[in-house]
Write a protein that holds these residues in place. Sequence first.
Motif, mmCIF file in Angstrom:
data_model
loop_
_atom_site.group_PDB
_atom_site.id
_atom_site.type_symbol
_atom_site.label_atom_id
_atom_site.label_comp_id
_atom_site.label_asym_id
_atom_site.label_seq_id
_atom_site.Cartn_x
_atom_site.Cartn_y
_atom_site.Cartn_z
ATOM 1 N N GLY A 367 0.611 -0.779 -0.077
ATOM 2 C CA GLY A 367 0.016 -0.233 0.088
ATOM 3 C C GLY A 367 0.860 1.179 -0.144
ATOM 4 O O GLY A 367 1.797 1.861 -1.171
ATOM 5 N N GLY A 368 0.927 2.100 1.341
ATOM 6 C CA GLY A 368 1.943 3.003 1.420
ATOM 7 C C GLY A 368 2.400 3.525 2.127
ATOM 8 O O GLY A 368 1.751 2.942 3.702
ATOM 9 N N TRP A 473 -3.212 10.387 -1.437
ATOM 10 C CA TRP A 473 -4.593 9.048 -1.830
ATOM 11 C C TRP A 473 -4.389 8.556 -2.338
ATOM 12 O O TRP A 473 -4.939 7.028 -2.426
ATOM 13 N N CYS A 476 -2.240 6.076 -4.196
ATOM 14 C CA CYS A 476 -1.986 4.765 -3.157
ATOM 15 C C CYS A 476 -2.958 3.518 -3.475
ATOM 16 O O CYS A 476 -4.488 3.726 -3.778
ATOM 17 N N ARG A 477 -2.472 2.745 -4.496
ATOM 18 C CA ARG A 477 -4.110 2.041 -5.083
ATOM 19 C C ARG A 477 -3.236 0.044 -5.187
ATOM 20 O O ARG A 477 -1.918 -0.109 -4.613
ATOM 21 N N SER A 478 -4.287 -0.547 -5.220
ATOM 22 C CA SER A 478 -3.550 -2.356 -4.666
ATOM 23 C C SER A 478 -1.957 -2.306 -5.606
ATOM 24 O O SER A 478 -1.135 -3.339 -5.764
ATOM 25 N N LEU A 495 -2.774 10.853 6.287
ATOM 26 C CA LEU A 495 -3.371 9.605 5.330
ATOM 27 C C LEU A 495 -2.821 8.295 6.686
ATOM 28 O O LEU A 495 -3.026 6.849 5.905
ATOM 29 N N ASN A 497 -4.747 5.927 7.286
ATOM 30 C CA ASN A 497 -5.400 5.038 7.059
ATOM 31 C C ASN A 497 -4.925 4.345 6.158
ATOM 32 O O ASN A 497 -5.454 3.219 5.191
ATOM 33 N N ARG A 498 -3.838 4.834 5.106
ATOM 34 C CA ARG A 498 -4.054 4.044 3.588
ATOM 35 C C ARG A 498 -2.103 3.934 3.708
ATOM 36 O O ARG A 498 -1.375 3.170 3.249
ATOM 37 N N TYR A 499 -1.785 5.143 4.260
ATOM 38 C CA TYR A 499 -0.103 4.904 4.479
ATOM 39 C C TYR A 499 0.384 4.665 6.141
ATOM 40 O O TYR A 499 -0.126 5.114 6.772
ATOM 41 N N LYS A 500 1.550 3.829 6.066
ATOM 42 C CA LYS A 500 2.183 3.266 7.406
ATOM 43 C C LYS A 500 2.977 3.859 7.249
ATOM 44 O O LYS A 500 3.889 4.694 6.800
#
Length: 570
Positions: A367-368, A473, A476-478, A495, A497-500
């Motif tokens: 992901g991110g 955002w 960040c895709r599969s 971010l 929820n999408r980026y660690k």
Amino acid sequence: MDSNLSNLVFLLLFFLAASILILVQNRSNQKRFLARIKNSWGQIPQKEYTYEELEHIAQFFRQREKNGFYIDDITWNDLDMDRIFILINQSCSPVGAECLYNLLRKPVFEEKELKERQRLIEFFRSHQEERQKLQMLLASIRRPGNVGIFEAVHVTREVTVQGKTGQVLCLGAFLLSLLFFVLKPNPGVLVFLLVCLVNIGTYWGKKGEIDAYLTSFGCVLQLLEAQKKLEKAGIHQLKEYEEQGKQYKKQLSGFRKGAFWVTERSSTAGGGLGGLFMDYIRMMTHIDLIKFHDMMHSMQEHMTEIEGLISLFGYLESMISIASFREILPYYSLPQFLSEDRARMETEDLYHPLISHPVSNSISAQGGILVTGSNASGKSTFLKNVAINAILAQTVYTCTASSYRAPYFKVMTSMALRDDLESGESYFIVEIRSLKRILDEADRDGNLLCIIDEVLRGTNTIERIAASSEILWSICRSHVLSFAATHDIELSYILQNRYKNYHFEEEVGEDDVVFNYLLKEGRVTTRNAIRLLDMMKYDRKLTQRARRAVEHFEQEGVWENMEDSVDKCR
């Protein structure tokens, strides 16, 4: 009689001594070269390159048709890939350097080709005699002046050569006048001399056409000679390449036949009296002009075969360079490619190949990934290292890590940007163009690895955070693995929820700051900018006001007016 015999014996002894001297000198040169390639094996190359040299090397990549994905100029420059190329390159010939550069810019997306590269790399690593034999024969392919082999050859592609009818008539007139001279010496000598004078006079108007392309012809002849030597070498493991080169040589047989009339000239080769005599034969017969026409026609007709020979020898020598490069590294691993459409990466003990005493890091990413930390903490180096290893995995089949697992990636970055003075574009315009190309690539099929350093740093804080969060955002895709570094801690919350979140931090002492360059999970919690001002002996009142301004912003959410801040600190 005795005097003539003595002179003859003297001449024979002289030529024998000269031949022995030349033979000894050649063997001495070969020994020195062999010692040099032995000593350079597994060592960091010491050759330095100018910008112009690198540009000439790059022309094999730049001037040929590009199919599929390749590393674009922005990504190449962001990652200092010229320095990576220089570190790997151990080529003895210009074709090796040109093809290695081309190879690094064109990642492979199939296992079969990478496995073949591994076979050759391992063969050259473990078979010293065969490797050195190949290097010796490749060394005969010399750099043509200050340009690359491909440039020197490619310049002939668009040349328009006039017909050779006039030159054939000159040759015919010479032969007929010579025959007439033999049959009728008295009137024939005048006719013969007249024809010779006319031929010599017209020759100089055409001679420039030959001289302009001697270098190009010489490059092709060197490639054909190298192919001949490869066939004699009899290296069984390279039989496939030997047969391929043999087909190229067969197609160019007409080019090589009689080439000495054009290429072996006293003015370029120091031919002495014999060479001078041959030059007069050329001037009187125009035979070199006739052969030049045939050679140029053959060269243009068989440019595919010529480029095939460049690619063949360059490819083999690239594998030798890669094998030597592996010997330089403290450790490396062969990449494992995942057959899936999901973008992810698992790597352990990853280190940067250009750093002499690197700190390794491990990461499992999907992901991110958002990396925060202070300046000089290691963010950019780590991000570059991720991208470099993805490229090395799919080009030289070598990773500077103890393990690397990922699918095949297209790699794009937006990092070391600057104003474009030539086009008059500001930094911000350059940056948004760079980011747009990544967004466009994310809309296409195939896994994408993108690296972004300090998103939209060229604009104001409020709009930067708003636009940066939307861009990251959207990316960040599969099928996209996105790494981004930022100083804007707000992004780590927006971010999350999408980026660690990962970070680099430092240890601040009384008189110094120590960076350990270790990647840690979570967002950064330390600050060092104002502390560094203290350490650099900035005015104490200035740093006190700066700390108070930070505290006020954290409490109130707005920045305090400077005049109020100064008054409170008095």
